[in-house]
Motif scaffolding. Sequence first.
Motif, PDB file in Angstrom:
ATOM      1  N   ALA A   1      12.045  93.270  -4.121  1.00 56.90           N
ATOM      2  CA  ALA A   1      13.255  93.358  -4.943  1.00 56.90           C
ATOM      3  C   ALA A   1      14.499  93.574  -4.107  1.00 56.90           C
ATOM      4  O   ALA A   1      15.558  93.035  -4.401  1.00 56.90           O
ATOM      5  N   ALA A   2      14.389  94.385  -3.045  1.00 57.37           N
ATOM      6  CA  ALA A   2      15.570  94.742  -2.265  1.00 57.37           C
ATOM      7  C   ALA A   2      16.310  93.544  -1.704  1.00 57.37           C
ATOM      8  O   ALA A   2      17.512  93.418  -1.859  1.00 57.37           O
ATOM      9  N   PRO A   3      15.615  92.582  -1.062  1.00 55.54           N
ATOM     10  CA  PRO A   3      16.335  91.422  -0.540  1.00 55.54           C
ATOM     11  C   PRO A   3      17.023  90.615  -1.641  1.00 55.54           C
ATOM     12  O   PRO A   3      18.087  90.052  -1.427  1.00 55.54           O
ATOM     13  N   VAL A   4      16.418  90.553  -2.832  1.00 52.80           N
ATOM     14  CA  VAL A   4      17.026  89.796  -3.919  1.00 52.80           C
ATOM     15  C   VAL A   4      18.372  90.403  -4.293  1.00 52.80           C
ATOM     16  O   VAL A   4      19.371  89.737  -4.468  1.00 52.80           O
ATOM     17  N   LEU A   5      18.405  91.751  -4.397  1.00 52.21           N
ATOM     18  CA  LEU A   5      19.640  92.428  -4.733  1.00 52.21           C
ATOM     19  C   LEU A   5      20.675  92.242  -3.632  1.00 52.21           C
ATOM     20  O   LEU A   5      21.844  92.032  -3.893  1.00 52.21           O
ATOM     21  N   ALA A   6      20.248  92.321  -2.370  1.00 45.93           N
ATOM     22  CA  ALA A   6      21.177  92.209  -1.250  1.00 45.93           C
ATOM     23  C   ALA A   6      21.792  90.828  -1.165  1.00 45.93           C
ATOM     24  O   ALA A   6      22.899  90.670  -0.667  1.00 45.93           O
ATOM     25  N   GLN A   7      21.086  89.815  -1.655  1.00 43.24           N
ATOM     26  CA  GLN A   7      21.570  88.446  -1.537  1.00 43.24           C
ATOM     27  C   GLN A   7      22.418  88.003  -2.718  1.00 43.24           C
ATOM     28  O   GLN A   7      22.849  86.865  -2.773  1.00 43.24           O
ATOM     29  N   SER A   8      22.664  88.880  -3.677  1.00 43.09           N
ATOM     30  CA  SER A   8      23.527  88.518  -4.800  1.00 43.09           C
ATOM     31  C   SER A   8      24.915  88.193  -4.261  1.00 43.09           C
ATOM     32  O   SER A   8      25.524  89.007  -3.566  1.00 43.09           O
ATOM     33  N   PRO A   9      25.444  87.013  -4.541  1.00 44.26           N
ATOM     34  CA  PRO A   9      26.721  86.623  -3.932  1.00 44.26           C
ATOM     35  C   PRO A   9      27.910  87.389  -4.500  1.00 44.26           C
ATOM     36  O   PRO A   9      27.926  87.787  -5.661  1.00 44.26           O
ATOM     37  N   VAL A  10      28.891  87.591  -3.644  1.00 41.20           N
ATOM     38  CA  VAL A  10      30.168  88.147  -4.068  1.00 41.20           C
ATOM     39  C   VAL A  10      30.936  87.035  -4.776  1.00 41.20           C
ATOM     40  O   VAL A  10      31.025  85.911  -4.279  1.00 41.20           O
ATOM     41  N   LYS A  11      31.481  87.332  -5.944  1.00 38.93           N
ATOM     42  CA  LYS A  11      32.234  86.325  -6.699  1.00 38.93           C
ATOM     43  C   LYS A  11      33.729  86.611  -6.615  1.00 38.93           C
ATOM     44  O   LYS A  11      34.168  87.734  -6.860  1.00 38.93           O
ATOM     45  N   LEU A  12      34.486  85.592  -6.264  1.00 31.80           N
ATOM     46  CA  LEU A  12      35.937  85.713  -6.138  1.00 31.80           C
ATOM     47  C   LEU A  12      36.641  84.763  -7.104  1.00 31.80           C
ATOM     48  O   LEU A  12      36.181  83.640  -7.314  1.00 31.80           O
ATOM     49  N   GLN A  13      37.741  85.221  -7.666  1.00 33.41           N
ATOM     50  CA  GLN A  13      38.575  84.391  -8.524  1.00 33.41           C
ATOM     51  C   GLN A  13      39.788  83.927  -7.720  1.00 33.41           C
ATOM     52  O   GLN A  13      40.577  84.737  -7.240  1.00 33.41           O
ATOM     53  N   PHE A  14      39.934  82.602  -7.589  1.00 32.31           N
ATOM     54  CA  PHE A  14      41.060  82.014  -6.861  1.00 32.31           C
ATOM     55  C   PHE A  14      41.895  81.189  -7.831  1.00 32.31           C
ATOM     56  O   PHE A  14      41.418  80.207  -8.386  1.00 32.31           O
ATOM     57  N   TRP A  15      43.137  81.614  -8.041  1.00 28.96           N
ATOM     58  CA  TRP A  15      44.060  80.885  -8.913  1.00 28.96           C
ATOM     59  C   TRP A  15      45.029  80.106  -8.038  1.00 28.96           C
ATOM     60  O   TRP A  15      45.694  80.672  -7.161  1.00 28.96           O
ATOM     61  N   ASP A  16      45.131  78.835  -8.291  1.00 28.80           N
ATOM     62  CA  ASP A  16      45.941  77.945  -7.466  1.00 28.80           C
ATOM     63  C   ASP A  16      46.943  77.213  -8.342  1.00 28.80           C
ATOM     64  O   ASP A  16      46.584  76.648  -9.378  1.00 28.80           O
ATOM     65  N   MET A  17      48.213  77.225  -7.950  1.00 26.36           N
ATOM     66  CA  MET A  17      49.223  76.483  -8.702  1.00 26.36           C
ATOM     67  C   MET A  17      49.026  74.983  -8.483  1.00 26.36           C
ATOM     68  O   MET A  17      48.343  74.554  -7.550  1.00 26.36           O
ATOM     69  N   ILE A  18      49.627  74.194  -9.342  1.00 24.21           N
ATOM     70  CA  ILE A  18      49.492  72.734  -9.254  1.00 24.21           C
ATOM     71  C   ILE A  18      50.570  72.212  -8.304  1.00 24.21           C
ATOM     72  O   ILE A  18      51.734  72.082  -8.667  1.00 24.21           O
ATOM     73  N   TRP A  19      50.173  71.895  -7.088  1.00 23.09           N
ATOM     74  CA  TRP A  19      51.101  71.510  -6.023  1.00 23.09           C
ATOM     75  C   TRP A  19      51.185  69.998  -5.828  1.00 23.09           C
ATOM     76  O   TRP A  19      51.707  69.538  -4.805  1.00 23.09           O
ATOM     77  N   GLY A  20      50.673  69.233  -6.757  1.00 24.27           N
ATOM     78  CA  GLY A  20      50.710  67.786  -6.619  1.00 24.27           C
ATOM     79  C   GLY A  20      50.157  67.125  -7.866  1.00 24.27           C
ATOM     80  O   GLY A  20      49.991  67.779  -8.909  1.00 24.27           O
ATOM     81  N   PRO A  21      49.855  65.841  -7.801  1.00 24.70           N
ATOM     82  CA  PRO A  21      49.295  65.122  -8.951  1.00 24.70           C
ATOM     83  C   PRO A  21      47.861  65.549  -9.234  1.00 24.70           C
ATOM     84  O   PRO A  21      47.336  66.483  -8.618  1.00 24.70           O
ATOM     85  N   THR A  22      47.217  64.851 -10.141  1.00 25.26           N
ATOM     86  CA  THR A  22      45.835  65.179 -10.523  1.00 25.26           C
ATOM     87  C   THR A  22      44.910  65.224  -9.316  1.00 25.26           C
ATOM     88  O   THR A  22      43.981  66.043  -9.258  1.00 25.26           O
ATOM     89  N   GLU A  23      45.169  64.360  -8.353  1.00 33.00           N
ATOM     90  CA  GLU A  23      44.333  64.316  -7.149  1.00 33.00           C
ATOM     91  C   GLU A  23      44.331  65.651  -6.408  1.00 33.00           C
ATOM     92  O   GLU A  23      43.360  65.998  -5.737  1.00 33.00           O
ATOM     93  N   TYR A  24      45.434  66.394  -6.530  1.00 31.50           N
ATOM     94  CA  TYR A  24      45.497  67.687  -5.849  1.00 31.50           C
ATOM     95  C   TYR A  24      44.433  68.639  -6.403  1.00 31.50           C
ATOM     96  O   TYR A  24      43.702  69.285  -5.646  1.00 31.50           O
ATOM     97  N   ILE A  25      44.368  68.736  -7.719  1.00 34.43           N
ATOM     98  CA  ILE A  25      43.405  69.647  -8.354  1.00 34.43           C
ATOM     99  C   ILE A  25      41.978  69.255  -7.976  1.00 34.43           C
ATOM    100  O   ILE A  25      41.151  70.109  -7.628  1.00 34.43           O
ATOM    101  N   ASP A  26      41.687  67.963  -8.028  1.00 33.62           N
ATOM    102  CA  ASP A  26      40.341  67.488  -7.686  1.00 33.62           C
ATOM    103  C   ASP A  26      39.985  67.821  -6.244  1.00 33.62           C
ATOM    104  O   ASP A  26      38.854  68.243  -5.944  1.00 33.62           O
ATOM    105  N   THR A  27      40.951  67.639  -5.344  1.00 32.88           N
ATOM    106  CA  THR A  27      40.702  67.915  -3.926  1.00 32.88           C
ATOM    107  C   THR A  27      40.499  69.412  -3.687  1.00 32.88           C
ATOM    108  O   THR A  27      39.621  69.818  -2.912  1.00 32.88           O
ATOM    109  N   ALA A  28      41.313  70.240  -4.348  1.00 37.03           N
ATOM    110  CA  ALA A  28      41.177  71.687  -4.197  1.00 37.03           C
ATOM    111  C   ALA A  28      39.810  72.162  -4.683  1.00 37.03           C
ATOM    112  O   ALA A  28      39.159  72.989  -4.036  1.00 37.03           O
ATOM    113  N   LYS A  29      39.367  71.634  -5.805  1.00 36.64           N
ATOM    114  CA  LYS A  29      38.039  71.983  -6.321  1.00 36.64           C
ATOM    115  C   LYS A  29      36.953  71.579  -5.327  1.00 36.64           C
ATOM    116  O   LYS A  29      35.983  72.320  -5.111  1.00 36.64           O
ATOM    117  N   SER A  30      37.119  70.421  -4.740  1.00 36.55           N
ATOM    118  CA  SER A  30      36.140  69.937  -3.765  1.00 36.55           C
ATOM    119  C   SER A  30      36.087  70.840  -2.538  1.00 36.55           C
ATOM    120  O   SER A  30      35.011  71.134  -2.007  1.00 36.55           O
TER     121      SER A  30
END
Length: 423
Positions: A22-51
């Motif tokens: 059980a211990a390794p399973v708990l240790a490997q739980s990923p840290v989750k981060l929220q990243f908010w990004d403004m729209i700095w270009g056309p639709t392609e910008y959002i797609d590229t940022a997600k990628s």
Amino acid sequence: MKRRHFHRAFSAAATTLLLSFAAPVLAQSPVKLQFWDMIWGPTEYIDTAKSLVAQFNKANPAIQVEYRSVPWTNWYQTYLTAINAGSAPDLSTGAGYQAVQFYDLDAIRPLDDLIAEMGKEGDIKDFREGTVERLKYKGHYIALPWGLDVRIWYYRKDLLEQAKLPLPKTWPELRAAAKAVTGGGRFGLVLPGDTMGMHMVIGAALNHGGALFTSDGKPDLMNAKNLEAWQTLAGMASDGSVSPASAGASMDEARRSFMQGKSAFIYHGPGLDLQAGEAGTKIGILPPLASPRGEKATLAWVNNIMVYKQTKNPDAVKTFVKWWSKNQKPLFTQGQARQVPARISIAEDPTVKNRASSFAEATNTYWPIARGTGSPVPGIFPSLNEVEGDGFLQVLAQRIGQKRPLPAAIDEADKQFREVLAK
């Protein structure tokens, strides 16, 4: 008895075995981060940022970043509401003065440790000179640069060729050229009464050696060099070179007028020629204009990425910020981000630099003479948000375009400016 001892021993061994799994399973739980990004270009910008975020997540299974694209409409309220509700993101990109404004609300985590690490690694040298220091406030680095938004002068090649005019290199020459091309439903320029008009008002002042502030941050709207700059704009309006529809025009309408060849000059950010479609071949970049005394300057902002105090995982955030900063070239190529990269290595990459002539000119010619709205005060400070957002400089642009008496218009702007700074 032996059987009971055996069961106890077996039970203890089983428990130990289960915990070891059980211990390794708990240790490997990923840290989750929220990243908010403004729209700095056309639709392609959002797609590229997600990628890009997906690439990071794959390479760093212990840290998983969730990407959210944030529209510019009501952006300030979006972040303020999240901060007050205790649900701010771990990090975000944002408006040029967003970090400093929220820092004064005790919502932004200083990046002194990150900057120190990058300094030791030699990585900080990859940023354009002055960009990291521009984001210093009260002795702390409050954000990391990523994009430079620079204002440059564009012109219509076809209109100047038809009028047999050379490229204007000074403000008096710009005024003369604007007058010469005006006629038949065409004008030298549109001076819109919105954000673009404000940029032209500030940019003209800086270009004449003026500024909105003194070096110690006091209001200085009425200095002689500012008045000279705005008198030049007013003179262009008096010449009939400024579209009479300017006061009620928007930035989009000013762009459309220029794209359609109905105005000859426009003060805009990089990438306008990239957006022009078939008209792109008819658009050129003016060299930086000189004032009557030879001063050259333009208006610019250092857009940045910031970390919020509410994050519970500052080390994981630092890991992502460093990765994002180094690997963001696709934002400018595939994503068509309409800025100059803050990193020299990315900005000088041929695939980035040669997207359009405006990017090369913005990088090589205009950025070296760029100054901020708060110039000559070093760094950034919260009241810059109010100065750019209050609207008094937009009103000044409107009144210049409407040929209103300039002294009265500037007096009113100065009064409002002082009220804004006094709040």
